[in-house]
Design an enzyme around this catalytic site. Structure first.
Site, PDB file in Angstrom:
ATOM      1  N   GLU A  96       0.872  -1.213   0.062  1.00  0.00           N
ATOM      2  CA  GLU A  96      -0.075  -0.145  -0.184  1.00  0.00           C
ATOM      3  C   GLU A  96       0.789   1.218  -0.072  1.00  0.00           C
ATOM      4  OE1 GLU A  96      -2.898   0.694   3.200  1.00  0.00           O
ATOM      5  OE2 GLU A  96      -4.169  -0.065   1.721  1.00  0.00           O
ATOM      6  N   HIS A 103       7.476 -26.860  -0.844  1.00  0.00           N
ATOM      7  CA  HIS A 103       6.746 -28.091  -1.313  1.00  0.00           C
ATOM      8  C   HIS A 103       5.803 -27.698  -2.012  1.00  0.00           C
ATOM      9  CE1 HIS A 103       9.146 -30.875   1.218  1.00  0.00           C
ATOM     10  NE2 HIS A 103       9.368 -30.291   2.259  1.00  0.00           N
ATOM     11  N   LYS A 161     -14.043   0.359  -3.973  1.00  0.00           N
ATOM     12  CA  LYS A 161     -15.171   0.981  -3.094  1.00  0.00           C
ATOM     13  C   LYS A 161     -16.309   1.611  -3.818  1.00  0.00           C
ATOM     14  CE  LYS A 161     -11.886   1.280   0.698  1.00  0.00           C
ATOM     15  NZ  LYS A 161     -11.243   2.352   1.946  1.00  0.00           N
TER      16      LYS A 161
END
Ligand SMILES: O=P(O)(O)OC[C@H]1O[C@](O)(CO)[C@@H](O)[C@@H]1O
Length: 447
Positions: A289, A310, A424
């Site tokens: 951010e 793995h 948003k």
């Protein structure tokens, strides 16, 4: 006493020590800007001196509220998203007994999380767990308006109100938000919840050393004074008076940017202790951010080794050479488990008999570092003496300071996050939020 240290001896040949040291003037200039609080986004530089400004009285008031919640509730739900919960979860997970929540006799409340997703099933399952439990809520939002924690808080508050009368509900809720504005501040004042303030000049992803992180960490039973002491030590170890080659945050910021300039576009934060998984989640937000702007910035990724060797080990060893690793190397395991001898030895492990499991982990770490650097993956190592509050405080501040410097080197403002508004706005338009009528009409035409 040992401190967090950085080892950049495994980033050559991509970046040499001379190249790192050649960044000295440039980095020192950015560090001075940061410490003088005159840089880009200087209205969000309150975190820089925060460890030195936190008073004993402030810690005592947080500890008093934590004690009240600990005595009242068996479960405490930390309700927040991004920087409003990741710092707390990073520290609590790093220190907690991995199976504490399953143990009958506990001295600390179980810390649960809500408001960090919009999952109906997760929320339902949490409500089902809590409906016959004694629980409290710490609701955290700097803006006080973020949708995810607001929805979660609504349903949790409703459940609490079906279980207790108004005065008891009030005792079980603490709100941490802006001093004056936002829906959560208004609600807390109206309902009479106890509140703590997130300082205006401390951004969400830098707020773990404010009540945002400190209250949940204290409720979980850990020492916030030790956490702050570690952060204060690291603030002193990364000051403008410290020579560049002795400043771990400056070296980390310079090295990662040089690797980025050499085409290493992704940084993978590596731990060898599963308890650090959420520390990596906190770090991803802090760097992602702060730096992902203007179509540039290192992409912050994370893996848990040896588990992910793995699953992701193949890509890291032989995939595109556009990555580097930053490995958190913890000195000592806190407990001891020796590998037993087995008479049949069908697994051929008797060569490990009598050794500590952590010794095997350490050799896996060393073997992996050699394999990955041989394969063209530069390795930065952050050496942390042990996992406790003090050293976690050091590591939090180390990464925060380096992030500010790194963002300045990159040429962005490390303290805003304009990009998060896009989703948003679309979500509100699609949900028909009042005041978004124009956006709703426009977005529906695109569907
Ligand atoms: O604490 P708030 O205001 O609810 O914000 C939560 C998170 O959402 C963001 O603002 C991004 O939308 C982050 O920067 C922040 O940590």
């Amino acid at each position: 006493m040992k401190n967090l240290a950085i080892d950049v001896s495994n980033v050559a040949p991509e970046v040499s020590l001379d190249q790192i040291n050649a960044e000295k003037e440039n980095v020192q200039k950015h560090l001075e800007t940061l410490m003088a609080k005159t840089g880009k986004g200087n209205d969000f530089l309150g975190w820089v001196d925060l460890p030195a400004e936190i008073s004993a009285d402030h810690l005592k008031s947080i500890e008093a509220t934590a004690e009240r919640l600990r005595n009242k509730a068996d479960y405490v739900v930390v309700t927040g998203i991004g920087g409003s919960y990741l710092g707390a979860r990073a520290v609590i997970d790093a220190l907690n007994d991995s199976f504490d929540h399953l143990k009958g006799e506990r001295k600390n409340p179980v810390i649960l999380y809500a408001g960090h997703n919009i999952s109906e099933d997760y929320t339902y399952e949490l409500l089902e767990l809590l409906k016959d439990k004694s629980f409290g809520i710490i609701v955290i939002s700097k803006s006080g308006t973020t949708t995810e924690p607001a929805i979660a808080f609504r349903v949790l508050k409703e459940l609490l109100e079906t279980k207790y009368d108004k005065s008891e509900v009030k005792e079980r809720i603490v709100a941490i938000t802006d001093a004056k504005k936002g829906a959560l501040r208004t609600l807390a004042e109206q309902e009479g919840y106890e509140t703590f303030v997130i300082p205006d000049d401390v951004g969400g992803r830098y707020s773990v050393l404010t009540p945002v992180g400190l209250l949940p960490i204290a409720v979980a039973g850990f020492s916030i004074s030790e956490l702050v002491r570690g952060a204060k030590t690291m603030r002193d170890l990364t000051g403008t008076d410290v020579p560049f080659d002795k400043n771990p945050s400056s070296i980390y910021a310079a090295t990662r940017n040089l690797l980025y300039q050499k085409g290493k576009k992704t940084e993978i934060l590596v731990n060898y202790h599963p308890k650090l998984h959420y520390f990596a989640e906190w770090w991803k937000q802090l760097y992602g951010e702060s730096e992902g702007k203007e179509n540039k910035g290192i992409f912050p990724a994370a893996v848990d080794f040896t588990t992910d060797l793995h699953s992701m080990g193949q890509w890291i060893q032989e995939g595109e050479r556009t990555i580097f690793e930053t490995v958190i190397s913890v000195g000592a395991a806190r407990h001891r488990v020796l590998i037993p001898r087995d008479e049949a030895n069908l697994d051929n492990l008797n060569y490990l008999a009598g050794k500590r499991i952590d010794e095997v982990n350490k050799m896996a770490e060393l073997g992996t570092r050699i394999a990955h650097t041989d394969g063209g993956v530069p390795n930065i190592r952050i050496e942390l003496p042990e996992l406790n509050e003090y050293y976690l405080g050091q590591m939090i501040y180390f990464f925060e300071k380096a992030c500010g410097i790194s963002g300045y080197i990159l040429g962005v403002n490390p303290f805003d996050q304009p990009g998060v508004e896009a989703y948003k706005k679309n979500m509100f338009a699609l949900l028909g939020k009042p005041g978004f009528e124009k956006e709703t009409e426009a977005i529906k035409k695109r569907l």
